[in-house]
Design a protein around this motif. Structure first.
Motif, mmCIF file in Angstrom:
data_model
loop_
_atom_site.group_PDB
_atom_site.id
_atom_site.type_symbol
_atom_site.label_atom_id
_atom_site.label_comp_id
_atom_site.label_asym_id
_atom_site.label_seq_id
_atom_site.Cartn_x
_atom_site.Cartn_y
_atom_site.Cartn_z
ATOM 1 N N ARG A 1 -7.756 -13.959 -3.556
ATOM 2 C CA ARG A 1 -8.505 -12.875 -2.934
ATOM 3 C C ARG A 1 -9.672 -12.421 -3.824
ATOM 4 O O ARG A 1 -10.686 -11.931 -3.353
ATOM 5 C CB ARG A 1 -7.536 -11.704 -2.715
ATOM 6 N N ASP B 1 -4.987 -8.625 -4.047
ATOM 7 C CA ASP B 1 -3.617 -9.139 -3.996
ATOM 8 C C ASP B 1 -3.594 -10.586 -4.464
ATOM 9 O O ASP B 1 -4.423 -11.383 -4.027
ATOM 10 C CB ASP B 1 -3.092 -9.119 -2.557
ATOM 11 N N GLU C 1 0.824 -1.208 0.000
ATOM 12 C CA GLU C 1 0.000 0.000 0.000
ATOM 13 C C GLU C 1 0.865 1.269 0.000
ATOM 14 O O GLU C 1 0.376 2.372 0.158
ATOM 15 C CB GLU C 1 -0.936 -0.011 1.211
ATOM 16 N N ASP D 1 -7.723 -4.097 -5.125
ATOM 17 C CA ASP D 1 -6.827 -4.622 -4.095
ATOM 18 C C ASP D 1 -6.956 -6.135 -3.942
ATOM 19 O O ASP D 1 -6.855 -6.664 -2.839
ATOM 20 C CB ASP D 1 -7.025 -3.927 -2.735
ATOM 21 N N ASN E 1 -1.176 -6.662 -4.961
ATOM 22 C CA ASN E 1 -1.791 -5.696 -5.868
ATOM 23 C C ASN E 1 -0.742 -4.800 -6.520
ATOM 24 O O ASN E 1 0.253 -4.448 -5.904
ATOM 25 C CB ASN E 1 -2.784 -4.812 -5.098
HETATM 26 CA CA CA Z 1 -2.962 -4.984 -0.964
#
Ligand code: CA
Length: 589
Positions: A345, A323, A193, A321, A270
């Motif tokens: 995910r 990942d 992030e 996001d 991500n």
């Molecule tokens: Ca992430």
């Protein structure tokens, strides 16, 4: 008689030699079948988390009792996500805030404790967790929140060496269990992030010196023995301009190792930033030019050189996001085909060929996936383009793109918490969550050490009565064999046994054993705080033991959104529980 004595003497000598050497490569390679130890993350480097023990089984699990409990102490009671290791009379666990403990496995008494001295300004995104250590030789290895890897003497806790994986001031941290392959300590990194660059590193376990590095974002150079080796991918083949330089792809969950193909497998998180319009303003139908490799991918790596052997990208041009770090489990299907399985995910479960990472089949393991309508014959998602968060530059004020509702939420159909495979049933047991989110994109520019998202979000349950969902998944057919629903989101690991049991814990604090064929609850124990740790089992002196850590935390309470009301009453903690089936009760029907 003489021959027997000779054999006994040889065994004794071999045991002595093994003790002097500590944990050997053979111990690690055979961890999945050696029932008197747990020396690897995943109960074997294939990460099946399956024990061949059946002393404890469906008929006698009701007699499982606490043997001892161990408190992590102090004021640092945050999410406890560790998997215990057991070897030579000691148990090793890591704790929140980069702590490591050695415990007498017979009594539960502490032998030594190591507290990493963390600098001011560390930037862990999602709680101050640690997911476990690695044993090799006479040492134990674990990573710390300031992105370092430490080697300690396993008997004394004395530091042998300590090395920097990356610069914590740029947002790097470390939370995964390291992995040992042929004398190398293999690590990833965290910080997806913050616009970091995901990388896998291999070090000499004895000295800590780097052997090779492999960045996972195209355009970056790898190294081998201190020299540049090869570029990852092809510069700008799938990234526009300079975006690859801060392209994310954190390798934050660690890896697995497939001995059959001699391949290390890591997932990459991500791409950065979350705002996908800055990485690809087009649509995926234009080809692979905007896929942002190798973010949101699984990557097969040669353990000797760090060269990439293959990749499989689960979410090209990722923008939610999702990942792609989820663990990759090597297993054999019911027909004996050697496969990898991974539950992403993004909500899809993938079966891959172990030789080349090629897609075999895939299917949803959570309900209501909104961002894709399915997978094509190569496993590439069939995007629902209107469920991509809107481009901020298309908005009247240029400040906020159109908000869309996406499922799964950014915390995923499954997050870090490891699934388990049962060699007995042939099914996977997947800790999943049913939730979605409102998500929108915003403009963002990179600044060292600052969050690099360009997105906002509010996470929401999909169903009134549950978010958590432990599922028995048939990898051959894609069918959900059974489902155990839980009010709060599941955030801990799963373990299966030849005794027909599926162990896992809940944020509400229950540690449960389910019937692997029906999902029926056969046993439960209230541990006093939420479970986000990973259970293990082993045997000693003819008795089977089970351990799990209790201590609520992790990402969920930090990013709660509308989910918060399902978790904000839960108490923190930090207690390792060890259970055993007493010998005299093992045969009771
Ligand atoms: Ca992430």
């Amino acid at each position: 008689m003489v021959r027997l004595m000779g054999a006994a003497l040889a065994a004794l000598l071999a045991a002595g030699a093994a003790q002097a050497a500590g944990v050997t490569e053979a111990d690690i390679a055979n961890d999945a079948t050696m029932t008197n130890q747990v020396v690897t993350n995943g109960m074997g480097r294939h990460l099946q988390r399956y024990s061949p023990l059946e002393t404890l089984n469906k008929s006698n699990v009701k007699n499982l009792f606490p043997a001892w409990a161990f408190s992590l102490g102090g004021e640092k009671q945050r999410g406890q996500e560790t998997q215990p290791l057991v070897h030579d009379g000691l148990m090793f666990i890591t704790g929140s805030y980069s702590r490591l403990y050695a415990i007498d496995v017979a009594t539960g008494k502490e032998v030594w404790q190591y507290d990493a001295r963390l600098p001011e300004g560390i930037l862990p995104c999602c709680d101050v967790v640690n997911r476990g250590a690695a044993l090799y030789g006479d040492k134990i290895y674990f990573g710390t929140l300031d992105a370092r890897i430490v080697a300690l003497n396993a008997k004394t806790g004395d530091v042998v060496w300590r090395k920097e994986i990356a610069d914590y001031k740029a947002g790097y941290s470390y939370t995964a269990a390291p992995m040992i392959v042929d004398g190398l300590v293999i690590t990833g990194n965290s910080g997806g992030e913050f616009g970091i660059v995901g990388e896998v590193q291999a070090r000499d376990a004895e000295t800590g010196e780097l052997v090779w590095t492999r960045p996972v974002i195209e355009g970056h150079m790898g190294t081998l023995n201190g020299q540049p080796s090869t570029m990852t991918g092809t510069l700008n083949a799938t990234w526009p301009g300079d975006m690859w330089k801060t392209g994310g792809g954190a390798t934050w969950l660690g890896g697995s190792y497939d001995a059959d193909t001699d391949t290390i497998v890591f997932g990459a998180g991500n791409p950065a930033p979350w705002n996908s319009w800055l990485r690809n303003a087009g649509t995926p139908t234009e080809g692979n030019a905007g896929d942002n490799l190798y973010a949101a991918s699984r990557i097969g790596i040669d353990p000797k050189t760090g060269e990439i052997k293959w990749h499989f990208q689960t979410t090209p041009r990722e923008g939610w996001d999702y990942d792609g770090v989820n663990e990759v489990v090597a297993y054999a299907d019911r027909e004996g085909n050697k496969r990898f399985a991974t539950a992403d995910r993004n909500g899809f479960f993938y079966v891959l060929n172990r030789e080349d990472g090629k897609f075999v089949r895939g299917f949803p393991f959570v309900k209501d996936i909104s961002w894709a309508s399915g997978l094509d014959e190569n496993g590439r998602p069939i995007y629902v383009e209107e469920n991509r968060p809107g481009d901020p530059t298309a908005a009247a004020d240029g400040a906020k793109g159109e908000t869309i509702f996406a499922a799964p939420s950014f915390l995923g159909g499954k997050n870090w918490m490891p699934m388990a495979f049962s060699q007995k049933t042939g099914n996977f047991y997947v800790p999943s969550n049913e939730w979605g989110m409102d998500i929108w994109n915003e403009p963002i520019t990179y600044k060292k050490g600052a969050a690099y998202l360009g997105a906002g979000f509010t996470i929401k349950p999909l169903y009134e009565d549950h978010i958590g969902s432990l599922k028995a998944v048939d990898p051959d057919t894609g069918s959900i064999v059974w489902e155990y629903k839980n009010d709060a989101p599941l955030w801990g690991g799963v373990m299966t046994t030849a005794g027909g049991l599926v162990f896992f814990g809940t944020p509400e604090g229950e540690f449960l054993a389910l019937d692997d064929e029906t999902g029926e609850v056969l046993w439960s124990f209230q541990t006093g705080s939420g479970i986000v740790g990973q259970p293990v089992t082993w045997e000693q002196d003819g008795e089977q033991y089970v351990s799990v850590i209790s201590g609520w935390g992790g990402a969920v309470p930090l990013w709660g959104g509308e989910v918060a009301k399902k978790v904000n009453y839960l108490n923190q903690g930090g207690t390792l529980w060890t259970f055993k089936l007493p010998k005299q009760l093992a045969k009771v029907e």
